[in-house]
Write an enzyme that holds these catalytic residues in place. Structure first.
Site, PDB file in Angstrom:
ATOM      1  N   PHE A   1       0.854  -1.180   0.000  1.00 41.66           N
ATOM      2  CA  PHE A   1       0.000   0.000   0.000  1.00 41.66           C
ATOM      3  C   PHE A   1       0.896   1.237   0.000  1.00 41.66           C
ATOM      4  O   PHE A   1       1.880   1.298   0.754  1.00 41.66           O
ATOM      5  CB  PHE A   1      -0.931  -0.018   1.218  1.00 41.66           C
ATOM      6  CG  PHE A   1      -1.886  -1.184   1.212  1.00 41.66           C
ATOM      7  CD1 PHE A   1      -3.185  -1.042   0.760  1.00 41.66           C
ATOM      8  CD2 PHE A   1      -1.463  -2.439   1.641  1.00 41.66           C
ATOM      9  CE1 PHE A   1      -4.057  -2.119   0.742  1.00 41.66           C
ATOM     10  CE2 PHE A   1      -2.323  -3.531   1.623  1.00 41.66           C
ATOM     11  CZ  PHE A   1      -3.624  -3.372   1.174  1.00 41.66           C
ATOM     12  N   GLU A   2       0.528   2.217  -0.809  1.00 40.89           N
ATOM     13  CA  GLU A   2       1.422   3.335  -1.090  1.00 40.89           C
ATOM     14  C   GLU A   2       1.868   4.086   0.161  1.00 40.89           C
ATOM     15  O   GLU A   2       2.898   4.758   0.166  1.00 40.89           O
ATOM     16  CB  GLU A   2       0.733   4.295  -2.067  1.00 40.89           C
ATOM     17  CG  GLU A   2       1.663   5.291  -2.726  1.00 40.89           C
ATOM     18  CD  GLU A   2       0.965   6.068  -3.824  1.00 40.89           C
ATOM     19  OE1 GLU A   2       0.142   5.482  -4.541  1.00 40.89           O
ATOM     20  OE2 GLU A   2       1.240   7.275  -3.945  1.00 40.89           O
ATOM     21  N   SER A   3       1.110   3.972   1.223  1.00 36.64           N
ATOM     22  CA  SER A   3       1.482   4.658   2.459  1.00 36.64           C
ATOM     23  C   SER A   3       2.641   3.973   3.174  1.00 36.64           C
ATOM     24  O   SER A   3       3.075   4.412   4.236  1.00 36.64           O
ATOM     25  CB  SER A   3       0.270   4.711   3.394  1.00 36.64           C
ATOM     26  OG  SER A   3      -0.286   3.414   3.573  1.00 36.64           O
TER      27      SER A   3
END
Length: 311
Positions: A101-103
């Protein structure tokens, strides 16, 4: 007596049905002389045995996106529908898939609650790593990510995506006061350039499916053929475009997009009319398989209010 099946579109839903004709002898009062007479409408008199399966287009798209995920793959999970697609794939056919997930979060299990953003608390609980975006980008640069999901405001026949400028980027020689600025790349360009396979989800509208996008934010196959190799992109390229009307894939040689399947109830002519170039159609065009009961049950349990799938 055979079973007849069909489907029709009702608002955002696709209704599938099956019914069986059982002609019976009915009577009606004749309009002319008031006498009773046999009713000669066998098709109109039948016992309707419906086996309806209602689903929305977003639910169909979630199921289609989940099927693009293979067991054991590392997936760069995008926002919105891909959040559900990853969870569905884990539940059904890809239990060993890993989600980036990009976070900066990495998960080997789906979050226990539906996610609205990647940074939501349920996405942190049970994660195997909570690092930084840079950590994930580094792993993707090393070729560890098998597939990544992104969307776009515009796409062209070679899968190039625009999320930056409608009307083209203005500059001093070309002020272009009519341009519209969009959110930009985020991590989309990195995913398009470095993942082994790019999966795209977006609405299928003529203003979005253009012969040439106004600006390339995330590269697809450039001008086609071996363009990616000539510009030094090490791998990847679009594998599938899942839209509100069908699923499109890319010719292995020319890299041009073609229609691989149309969604139930969506005529091919409608898809062609909503594409800004002469879209090719696969010789073995299929109908997109609708979500199964198991898939629907999971999607609706995971997103009980229909925030992503019944809006």
């Amino acid at each position: 007596m055979g079973i007849e099946r069909g489907q029709y579109v009702q608002g955002p839903r696709i209704i599938q049905y099956a019914y069986q004709h059982r002609p019976t002898l009915g009577i009606e009062r004749g309009a002319e002389n008031g006498k009773l007479k046999p009713l000669n409408l066998p098709v109109a008199i039948f016992h309707f045995q419906a086996q309806c399966m209602n689903y929305t287009l977003p639910e169909l798209m979630v199921a289609a996106a989940a099927r693009e995920i293979r067991d054991g793959e590392i997936i760069f999970v995008g926002t919105r529908l891909p959040l559900l697609a990853f969870a569905l794939a884990k539940k059904t056919h890809a239990p060993r898939a890993i989600g980036f997930f990009e976070s900066g979060i990495i998960r080997d299990t789906p979050a226990q609650e539906v996610l609205y953003t990647m940074g939501d608390s349920p996405n942190i609980l049970g994660a195997i790593q909570c690092g930084s975006t840079l950590d994930l980008m580094g792993m993707m640069q090393r070729g560890w990510v098998d597939a990544g999901f992104i969307g776009g405001a515009e796409i062209d026949k070679y899968g190039n995506l625009n999320t930056s400028y409608i009307g083209g980027k203005p500059h001093s020689d070309h002020p272009n006061p009519d341009f519209t600025r969009l959110p930009g790349s985020g991590g989309a360009c990195d995913i398009a350039a470095l993942a082994r396979r790019l999966l795209i989800i977006m609405p299928h509208e003529k203003r979005r499916f253009k012969n040439r996008v106004d600006y390339i934010t995330s590269p697809g196959y450039g001008t086609g053929g071996n363009w990616r190799e000539t510009v030094g992109l090490p791998r990847g390229g679009p594998g599938a475009v899942i839209t509100t009307r069908g699923i499109l894939r890319f010719d292995p040689v020319t890299k041009e997009m073609y229609l691989a399947s149309n969604h139930p109830g969506i005529p091919v002519e409608e898809i062609l009319a909503n594409t800004g170039w002469d879209l090719k159609v696969a010789s073995d065009l299929k109908e997109t398989p609708p979500p199964t009961r198991e898939e629907l049950n999971f999607i609706r349990a995971y997103d009980p209010t229909g925030f992503w799938t019944r809006g």
